[in-house]
Design a protein around this motif. Structure first.
Motif, PDB file in Angstrom:
ATOM      1  N   MET A  12      60.495  29.625  56.560  1.00 22.79           N
ATOM      2  CA  MET A  12      60.667  28.612  55.508  1.00 22.79           C
ATOM      3  C   MET A  12      61.232  29.294  54.271  1.00 22.79           C
ATOM      4  SD  MET A  12      58.899  25.761  56.593  1.00 22.79           S
ATOM      5  CE  MET A  12      57.799  25.554  58.010  1.00 22.79           C
ATOM      6  N   ASP A  14      60.673  29.406  50.566  1.00 19.72           N
ATOM      7  CA  ASP A  14      59.610  29.014  49.631  1.00 19.72           C
ATOM      8  C   ASP A  14      60.202  28.724  48.251  1.00 19.72           C
ATOM      9  OD1 ASP A  14      57.729  29.301  51.608  1.00 19.72           O
ATOM     10  OD2 ASP A  14      56.875  31.177  50.831  1.00 19.72           O
ATOM     11  N   GLY A  40      57.176  30.959  55.269  1.00 18.03           N
ATOM     12  CA  GLY A  40      56.932  30.426  56.607  1.00 18.03           C
ATOM     13  C   GLY A  40      55.906  31.325  57.260  1.00 18.03           C
ATOM     14  N   LYS A  41      54.892  30.718  57.858  1.00 21.64           N
ATOM     15  CA  LYS A  41      53.773  31.518  58.360  1.00 21.64           C
ATOM     16  C   LYS A  41      54.192  32.529  59.428  1.00 21.64           C
ATOM     17  CE  LYS A  41      50.705  27.711  57.234  1.00 21.64           C
ATOM     18  NZ  LYS A  41      50.325  28.192  55.910  1.00 21.64           N
ATOM     19  N   ASN A  44      56.272  35.336  57.816  1.00 32.16           N
ATOM     20  CA  ASN A  44      55.408  36.136  56.940  1.00 32.16           C
ATOM     21  C   ASN A  44      54.584  37.135  57.757  1.00 32.16           C
ATOM     22  OD1 ASN A  44      56.246  34.633  54.731  1.00 32.16           O
ATOM     23  ND2 ASN A  44      54.359  33.435  54.555  1.00 32.16           N
ATOM     24  N   ALA A  96      59.542  25.032  51.965  1.00 31.24           N
ATOM     25  CA  ALA A  96      58.175  24.814  51.495  1.00 31.24           C
ATOM     26  C   ALA A  96      58.185  24.685  49.976  1.00 31.24           C
ATOM     27  CB  ALA A  96      57.278  25.986  51.915  1.00 31.24           C
ATOM     28  N   GLU A 141      53.710  25.810  62.917  1.00 23.76           N
ATOM     29  CA  GLU A 141      54.795  25.253  62.105  1.00 23.76           C
ATOM     30  C   GLU A 141      56.056  25.018  62.941  1.00 23.76           C
ATOM     31  OE1 GLU A 141      53.751  26.624  57.559  1.00 23.76           O
ATOM     32  OE2 GLU A 141      55.005  27.967  58.740  1.00 23.76           O
ATOM     33  N   ASP A 256      48.498  35.097  56.063  1.00 20.44           N
ATOM     34  CA  ASP A 256      49.579  35.628  56.909  1.00 20.44           C
ATOM     35  C   ASP A 256      49.631  37.152  56.836  1.00 20.44           C
ATOM     36  OD1 ASP A 256      50.255  33.003  57.481  1.00 20.44           O
ATOM     37  OD2 ASP A 256      51.728  32.902  55.867  1.00 20.44           O
TER      38      ASP A 256
HETATM   39  O1  RIB Z   1      51.058  30.616  54.629  1.00 19.35           O
HETATM   40  C1  RIB Z   1      51.943  30.587  53.563  1.00 19.35           C
HETATM   41  C2  RIB Z   1      53.227  29.927  53.963  1.00 19.35           C
HETATM   42  O2  RIB Z   1      52.950  28.593  54.287  1.00 19.35           O
HETATM   43  C3  RIB Z   1      54.295  29.875  52.891  1.00 19.35           C
HETATM   44  O3  RIB Z   1      55.156  30.968  52.904  1.00 19.35           O
HETATM   45  C4  RIB Z   1      54.989  28.559  53.160  1.00 19.35           C
HETATM   46  O4  RIB Z   1      56.303  28.742  53.619  1.00 19.35           O
HETATM   47  C5  RIB Z   1      54.120  27.842  54.194  1.00 19.35           C
HETATM   48  O5  RIB Z   1      54.693  27.853  55.429  1.00 19.35           O
END
Ligand code: RIB
Ligand code: NA
Length: 312
Positions: A12, A14, A40-41, A44, A96, A141, A256
């Motif tokens: 994602m 952010d 994005g989890k 990350n 996100a 996700e 994460d």
């Molecule tokens: O867990 C954090 C993440 O959750 C963020 O980076 C965001 O992109 C969401 O996916």
């Protein structure tokens, strides 16, 4: 060559606004800082494992747009294998919208976009790499049937599986529990999955036992500043693993960081007890909450005490 950690999951962009407090419905408030980051989890977790020294690959889909192309570069900058990263013109790279208050707490809205178009075909192409990995990490996700399929492939090949049911859905397929060597979630996810209130270490122990009984080999419930609770089928007594006290600046993505670190330890220190891996992963995540953003705040191996990389 064998990979340490493969992540089948999300990317994602952010879009982060910092404000003194979170806005109420219908309210407009001033924020004091805005920045864009890689999040994005799935990604990350992969990047945290890579920063600690794990050999990683990401299986994911981004858009054929500026954000997707810069994301692929971000993986390359971290030596994450991008052979299974694809771009689609059918949807935008996931995004996100994140609001962080002065206490370092956040609210997040994700639009998964291209992540939802990661399908069976792309997973099939990654099958042989996945089957040779030491650890597979999945979240929620992307399409949940793709996550479940990835867990099944890994399990069939004796690859250790770590599943992070985030964001949590109340009607999670029961096979997710059975296919998880480690089922790791935070207190609010544990609450949603069990229907029981999780506010204390004791509550987490009870919720953890309930999740363990659904068929996972181990359960970890992360508790922010309180560390985490670990339960194993071989030793179902909930074990509380406290963590060091730090002043949080931005807790986004701390879970994460914990999961990426956990996967790194499972891959490179396979005989270390899960409690010790969790203790060390807590300390890695504690570094991440002390600066802005998700991946930008994740420590590299060189930033951490050598104690964290010694065999027990
Ligand atoms: O867990 C954090 C993440 O959750 C963020 O980076 C965001 O992109 C969401 O996916
Ligand atoms: Na952070």
């Amino acid at each position: 060559e064998k990979l340490d950690v493969v992540v089948v999951g999300s990317c994602m962009t952010d879009l982060v606004s910092q404000t003194s407090r979170l806005p109420k419905a219908g309210e407009t408030i001033h924020g004091h800082k805005f920045f864009i980051g890689f999040g994005g989890k799935g990604a990350n977790q992969c990047v945290q494992a890579a920063r600690l020294g794990a050999k990683t690959a990401m299986v994911c889909k981004v858009g054929k747009d500026f954000f997707g192309s810069s994301y692929i570069q971000n993986f390359k900058d971290h030596s994450v294998c991008t052979a299974f990263v694809t771009q689609t013109a059918e949807a935008m790279t996931g995004a996100a919208s994140i609001i962080v208050n002065d206490a370092g707490e956040n609210t997040i809205v994700i639009v998964a976009g291209a992540n939802m178009l990661l399908g069976e075909e792309e997973l099939e192409k990654a099958r042989s790499a996945l089957a040779k990995a030491k650890v597979l990490l999945c979240q929620l996700e992307i399409s949940s049937h793709i996550s479940l399929q990835a867990l099944r492939i890994a399990r069939q090949s004796n690859v250790k599986t770590v599943f992070n049911p985030a964001p949590a859905i109340p009607d999670l397929h029961s096979d997710f529990y059975k296919e998880s060597d480690v089922f790791c979630c935070n207190e609010s996810e544990a609450e949603l999955l069990t229907g029981a209130h999780v506010a204390s270490v004791d509550d987490a122990g009870h919720a953890g036992l309930e999740l363990l009984n659904r068929g996972c080999a181990a359960v970890i419930i992360t508790l922010g500043s309180q560390g985490c609770v670990v339960l194993q089928a071989s030793n179902p007594n909930p074990k509380h693993i406290p963590t060091t006290k730090v002043t949080p600046v931005d807790t986004t993505g701390a879970g994460d960081s914990f999961l990426g670190a956990l996967a790194f330890y499972m891959a490179q220190y396979p005989s270390m007890p899960l409690e010790e891996m969790s203790r060390r992963a807590n300390l890695v995540a504690a570094v991440s909450v002390q600066s802005d953003g998700t991946q930008t705040s994740y420590p590299f191996k060189k930033d951490l005490a050598t104690e964290l990389f010694l065999e027990e």
